[in-house]
Design an enzyme around this catalytic site. Structure first.
Site, PDB file in Angstrom:
ATOM      1  N   ASP A 180       0.413  -1.161  -0.280  1.00 25.45           N
ATOM      2  CA  ASP A 180       0.153   0.122  -0.382  1.00 25.45           C
ATOM      3  C   ASP A 180       0.724   1.309  -0.163  1.00 25.45           C
ATOM      4  O   ASP A 180       0.065   2.464   0.269  1.00 25.45           O
ATOM      5  CB  ASP A 180      -0.899  -0.635   1.421  1.00 25.45           C
ATOM      6  CG  ASP A 180      -0.111  -0.263   2.427  1.00 25.45           C
ATOM      7  OD1 ASP A 180       0.519  -0.195   2.813  1.00 25.45           O
ATOM      8  OD2 ASP A 180      -0.509   0.349   3.556  1.00 25.45           O
ATOM      9  N   HIS A 190      24.835   4.956 -17.617  1.00 24.94           N
ATOM     10  CA  HIS A 190      23.622   4.835 -17.048  1.00 24.94           C
ATOM     11  C   HIS A 190      24.425   3.819 -15.945  1.00 24.94           C
ATOM     12  O   HIS A 190      22.882   3.749 -14.950  1.00 24.94           O
ATOM     13  CB  HIS A 190      22.714   4.347 -17.891  1.00 24.94           C
ATOM     14  CG  HIS A 190      21.964   5.205 -18.716  1.00 24.94           C
ATOM     15  ND1 HIS A 190      20.962   5.815 -18.877  1.00 24.94           N
ATOM     16  CD2 HIS A 190      22.984   7.228 -19.066  1.00 24.94           C
ATOM     17  CE1 HIS A 190      21.307   6.541 -19.976  1.00 24.94           C
ATOM     18  NE2 HIS A 190      22.001   7.463 -19.752  1.00 24.94           N
ATOM     19  N   ASP A 227      27.683  12.299 -11.762  1.00 27.24           N
ATOM     20  CA  ASP A 227      26.090  12.513 -12.276  1.00 27.24           C
ATOM     21  C   ASP A 227      25.345  12.670 -12.043  1.00 27.24           C
ATOM     22  O   ASP A 227      24.766  11.743 -11.803  1.00 27.24           O
ATOM     23  CB  ASP A 227      25.818  11.746 -13.867  1.00 27.24           C
ATOM     24  CG  ASP A 227      25.012  12.799 -15.041  1.00 27.24           C
ATOM     25  OD1 ASP A 227      24.271  13.580 -14.696  1.00 27.24           O
ATOM     26  OD2 ASP A 227      25.082  12.346 -16.145  1.00 27.24           O
ATOM     27  N   ASP A 238      21.698  19.546 -14.406  1.00 26.03           N
ATOM     28  CA  ASP A 238      22.070  18.449 -15.179  1.00 26.03           C
ATOM     29  C   ASP A 238      23.922  18.778 -14.930  1.00 26.03           C
ATOM     30  O   ASP A 238      23.830  19.102 -16.371  1.00 26.03           O
ATOM     31  CB  ASP A 238      21.190  17.700 -16.170  1.00 26.03           C
ATOM     32  CG  ASP A 238      22.096  16.635 -16.604  1.00 26.03           C
ATOM     33  OD1 ASP A 238      22.784  15.344 -15.748  1.00 26.03           O
ATOM     34  OD2 ASP A 238      21.740  16.167 -17.666  1.00 26.03           O
ATOM     35  N   HIS A 291      27.835   8.716 -27.227  1.00 29.27           N
ATOM     36  CA  HIS A 291      26.766   9.223 -26.665  1.00 29.27           C
ATOM     37  C   HIS A 291      27.146  10.404 -27.639  1.00 29.27           C
ATOM     38  O   HIS A 291      28.058  11.389 -27.926  1.00 29.27           O
ATOM     39  CB  HIS A 291      26.341   9.256 -25.644  1.00 29.27           C
ATOM     40  CG  HIS A 291      27.244   9.811 -24.606  1.00 29.27           C
ATOM     41  ND1 HIS A 291      27.608  11.169 -24.229  1.00 29.27           N
ATOM     42  CD2 HIS A 291      28.475   9.298 -23.802  1.00 29.27           C
ATOM     43  CE1 HIS A 291      28.799  11.358 -23.194  1.00 29.27           C
ATOM     44  NE2 HIS A 291      28.960  10.803 -23.219  1.00 29.27           N
ATOM     45  N   HIS A 351      21.630  17.508 -24.448  1.00 29.53           N
ATOM     46  CA  HIS A 351      20.102  17.412 -24.797  1.00 29.53           C
ATOM     47  C   HIS A 351      19.557  18.464 -23.485  1.00 29.53           C
ATOM     48  O   HIS A 351      20.544  19.028 -23.013  1.00 29.53           O
ATOM     49  CB  HIS A 351      19.616  16.308 -23.836  1.00 29.53           C
ATOM     50  CG  HIS A 351      20.405  15.964 -22.298  1.00 29.53           C
ATOM     51  ND1 HIS A 351      19.409  16.835 -21.255  1.00 29.53           N
ATOM     52  CD2 HIS A 351      20.960  15.587 -22.232  1.00 29.53           C
ATOM     53  CE1 HIS A 351      19.837  16.827 -20.830  1.00 29.53           C
ATOM     54  NE2 HIS A 351      20.981  15.432 -20.799  1.00 29.53           N
ATOM     55  N   HIS A 365      15.513  15.596 -19.640  1.00 28.71           N
ATOM     56  CA  HIS A 365      15.640  15.393 -21.035  1.00 28.71           C
ATOM     57  C   HIS A 365      14.652  15.720 -21.731  1.00 28.71           C
ATOM     58  O   HIS A 365      13.613  15.225 -21.911  1.00 28.71           O
ATOM     59  CB  HIS A 365      15.718  14.241 -21.546  1.00 28.71           C
ATOM     60  CG  HIS A 365      17.151  13.117 -21.062  1.00 28.71           C
ATOM     61  ND1 HIS A 365      17.832  12.138 -21.760  1.00 28.71           N
ATOM     62  CD2 HIS A 365      18.379  13.560 -20.631  1.00 28.71           C
ATOM     63  CE1 HIS A 365      18.918  11.502 -21.337  1.00 28.71           C
ATOM     64  NE2 HIS A 365      18.805  13.048 -20.995  1.00 28.71           N
ATOM     65  N   GLU A 393      28.040  17.915 -22.691  1.00 31.73           N
ATOM     66  CA  GLU A 393      28.386  16.749 -21.495  1.00 31.73           C
ATOM     67  C   GLU A 393      29.706  15.779 -23.049  1.00 31.73           C
ATOM     68  O   GLU A 393      28.903  14.710 -22.974  1.00 31.73           O
ATOM     69  CB  GLU A 393      27.315  15.434 -21.374  1.00 31.73           C
ATOM     70  CG  GLU A 393      26.424  15.479 -22.060  1.00 31.73           C
ATOM     71  CD  GLU A 393      24.841  15.147 -21.356  1.00 31.73           C
ATOM     72  OE1 GLU A 393      25.271  13.802 -20.846  1.00 31.73           O
ATOM     73  OE2 GLU A 393      24.045  15.543 -21.524  1.00 31.73           O
ATOM     74  N   TYR A 419      35.525   7.381 -22.654  1.00 33.02           N
ATOM     75  CA  TYR A 419      35.391   6.108 -21.939  1.00 33.02           C
ATOM     76  C   TYR A 419      36.206   4.874 -22.456  1.00 33.02           C
ATOM     77  O   TYR A 419      36.563   4.918 -23.498  1.00 33.02           O
ATOM     78  CB  TYR A 419      33.837   5.129 -21.963  1.00 33.02           C
ATOM     79  CG  TYR A 419      32.829   6.764 -21.679  1.00 33.02           C
ATOM     80  CD1 TYR A 419      32.816   7.094 -20.611  1.00 33.02           C
ATOM     81  CD2 TYR A 419      32.436   7.564 -22.491  1.00 33.02           C
ATOM     82  CE1 TYR A 419      31.484   8.389 -20.160  1.00 33.02           C
ATOM     83  CE2 TYR A 419      31.214   8.196 -22.101  1.00 33.02           C
ATOM     84  CZ  TYR A 419      31.664   8.976 -21.173  1.00 33.02           C
ATOM     85  OH  TYR A 419      30.643  10.222 -20.755  1.00 33.02           O
ATOM     86  N   ARG A 421      33.625  12.290 -18.121  1.00 33.23           N
ATOM     87  CA  ARG A 421      32.593  12.978 -18.606  1.00 33.23           C
ATOM     88  C   ARG A 421      32.015  14.127 -18.128  1.00 33.23           C
ATOM     89  O   ARG A 421      32.974  14.397 -16.386  1.00 33.23           O
ATOM     90  CB  ARG A 421      30.945  12.395 -18.619  1.00 33.23           C
ATOM     91  CG  ARG A 421      30.363  13.173 -19.241  1.00 33.23           C
ATOM     92  CD  ARG A 421      28.981  12.062 -19.317  1.00 33.23           C
ATOM     93  NE  ARG A 421      28.471  11.994 -17.860  1.00 33.23           N
ATOM     94  CZ  ARG A 421      28.001  10.825 -18.089  1.00 33.23           C
ATOM     95  NH1 ARG A 421      28.810   9.523 -18.410  1.00 33.23           N
ATOM     96  NH2 ARG A 421      27.418   9.638 -17.245  1.00 33.23           N
ATOM     97  N   GLU A 480      30.200  17.958 -17.708  1.00 34.95           N
ATOM     98  CA  GLU A 480      28.465  18.289 -18.255  1.00 34.95           C
ATOM     99  C   GLU A 480      27.719  19.256 -17.393  1.00 34.95           C
ATOM    100  O   GLU A 480      28.935  19.618 -16.460  1.00 34.95           O
ATOM    101  CB  GLU A 480      27.588  16.961 -17.949  1.00 34.95           C
ATOM    102  CG  GLU A 480      26.451  17.877 -18.746  1.00 34.95           C
ATOM    103  CD  GLU A 480      25.198  16.448 -18.380  1.00 34.95           C
ATOM    104  OE1 GLU A 480      24.580  16.690 -18.331  1.00 34.95           O
ATOM    105  OE2 GLU A 480      25.548  15.460 -17.177  1.00 34.95           O
TER     106      GLU A 480
END
Length: 415
Positions: free
Chosen positions: A33, A228, A245, A256, A328, A332, A339, A362, A366, A383, A385
């Site tokens: 619940d 991710h 990130d 972001d 990538h 964005h 996004h 960003e 890698y 990375r 960003e």
């Protein structure tokens, strides 16, 4: 008033007989619940300012009607106050308000045979998705599936350009997230776990009445090469990098930000080499953002810089291998959604940057274990960003408070 103006502006883009229907989310069960924390649908929030679940707004040039849950004293004891039908017109500047359960009975009275019906439902899938878990949306899908026109193309164009209030909220979100990223740099040391650093963000965001705008990525060592990654539970090892990130949400608007730094506070030489390529790529990409420039320009610039840098280090022979190390996009749209809505093309033509747009920038590199790459570069994932607003004279980096120069990071972490 701001939501009323948005509805008026949207209707001005549609035909004279337009009737718009937008709905918000239902609560989603987590288990037993217990529900997940509720967040209204972004487009519904944008047009109404109403944040309760299970509501539908119907508006045209001459009428604005809201359907929502009625007051319920017993349920309010358990779950908190509801606005209710009686207070809704005054609070939401609506002409009429009704119980959500009467929607299917009353909707026809709000339409005429000449009405052009536009809709938007949570997720931008719309009510034509009859598999929707929201039973009311499912019923509406069946009822109106042959009459509706897509609202999303018009609404997305509006949301793509931020007004001064939206920009203020996004600046506040970027400032708070920047503060959290630098606090994470100070707190990080070998022997902790990724979740210890995740907790720094949790604590600071909650202290400022904010929350994560998306599940954070706190990735040490080889985990930074998983784009991710979100397990956030591994040991932080001496000599490795930590990629974070993470962003927060202020009054619905997201930040972001990504920063990468050494767990022990000092970059190794191979780490420096890769970091400097990514930083140069990011700075060059940001510099290309000006009104009138194609929105794919930052990605092209970043790819060129990364390609040249990796070839110079002997990691790549030519540009054909770039996607092995940078797989990538460079950015964005950012707004109510991390996004955010908005296309990159219009009529099969690349869109141009306009004042009021907000995009992330960003780039990353890698490098996984591979016989083709010198082992000193293995498991380096970097990375960087930032959130960038397009302005009349070029751009403004909303997240500039989060340091990213190599020397600045080392100095901060030395404290």
């Amino acid at each position: 008033m701001i939501h009323q103006n948005r509805r008026k502006e949207l209707l001005s883009k549609l035909d004279d007989n337009a009737v718009v229907i937008v709905s918000t989310n239902s609560e989603q069960k987590r288990n037993s619940d217990v529900n997940y924390p509720f967040r209204p649908d972004s487009s519904f929030w944008y047009l109404t300012g109403f944040i309760e679940p299970d509501a539908i707004a119907v508006f045209s040039k001459n009428n604005y009607t809201i359907f929502l849950k009625p007051k319920d004293i017993t349920k309010e004891i358990w779950n908190g106050l509801r606005l209710g039908v009686e207070m809704a017109p005054k609070t939401l500047l609506a002409n009429n308000a009704y119980d959500i359960d009467t929607f299917l009975d009353k909707i026809e009275s709000l339409l005429t045979s000449e009405s052009s019906l536009y809709f938007d439902a949570p997720g931008n899938i719309g009510w034509k998705d009859v598999s929707s878990t929201n039973k009311l949306n499912q019923s509406i899908a069946l009822k109106f599936r042959n009459r509706t026109q897509l609202l999303d193309p018009y609404l997305s164009e509006m949301r793509l350009i931020k007004d001064s209030t939206e920009i203020q909220h996004m600046q506040t979100a970027a400032d708070l997230a920047s503060k959290a990223h630098m606090q994470a740099m100070i707190r990080t040391r070998p022997g902790l776990y990724e979740y210890h650093i995740t907790a720094e963000f949790d604590t600071l965001f909650r202290k400022e009445d904010s929350e994560h705008s998306y599940p954070p990525i706190v990735a040490g060592g080889e985990n930074a090469c998983i784009l991710h990654y979100n397990e956030n539970n591994k040991l932080l090892n001496d000599g490795e990098l930590l990629l974070i990130d993470a962003g927060c949400e202020i009054l619905g608007y997201a930040s972001d930000i990504t920063r990468t730094f050494p767990i022990n506070g000092k970059f190794s030489e191979p780490q420096k080499e890769i970091y400097e390529i990514v930083l140069k790529a990011q700075k060059s990409a940001i510099a290309s953002i000006v009104p009138g420039e194609a929105v794919n320009k930052p990605h092209e610039v970043a790819c060129d810089v990364i390609t040249q840098g990796l070839i110079k280090l002997g990691i790549m022979d030519d540009a054909s291998s770039l996607r092995d190390f940078y797989m990538h996009g460079t950015g964005h749209w950012l707004g109510l959604d991390v996004h955010d809505v908005g296309t990159k093309e219009i009529n099969n033509t690349i869109r141009k940057f306009k004042v009021g747009m907000v995009t992330t920038v960003e780039p990353g590199i890698y490098i996984r274990k591979s016989d083709k790459v010198d082992s000193k570069y293995w498991n380096i994932g970097i990375r960087i960003e930032d959130d960038v607003l397009v302005t009349e004279d070029g751009h403004h980096i909303l997240s500039k408070a989060a340091i990213k120069e190599l020397e600045d990071i080392e100095q901060l972490m030395s404290q």
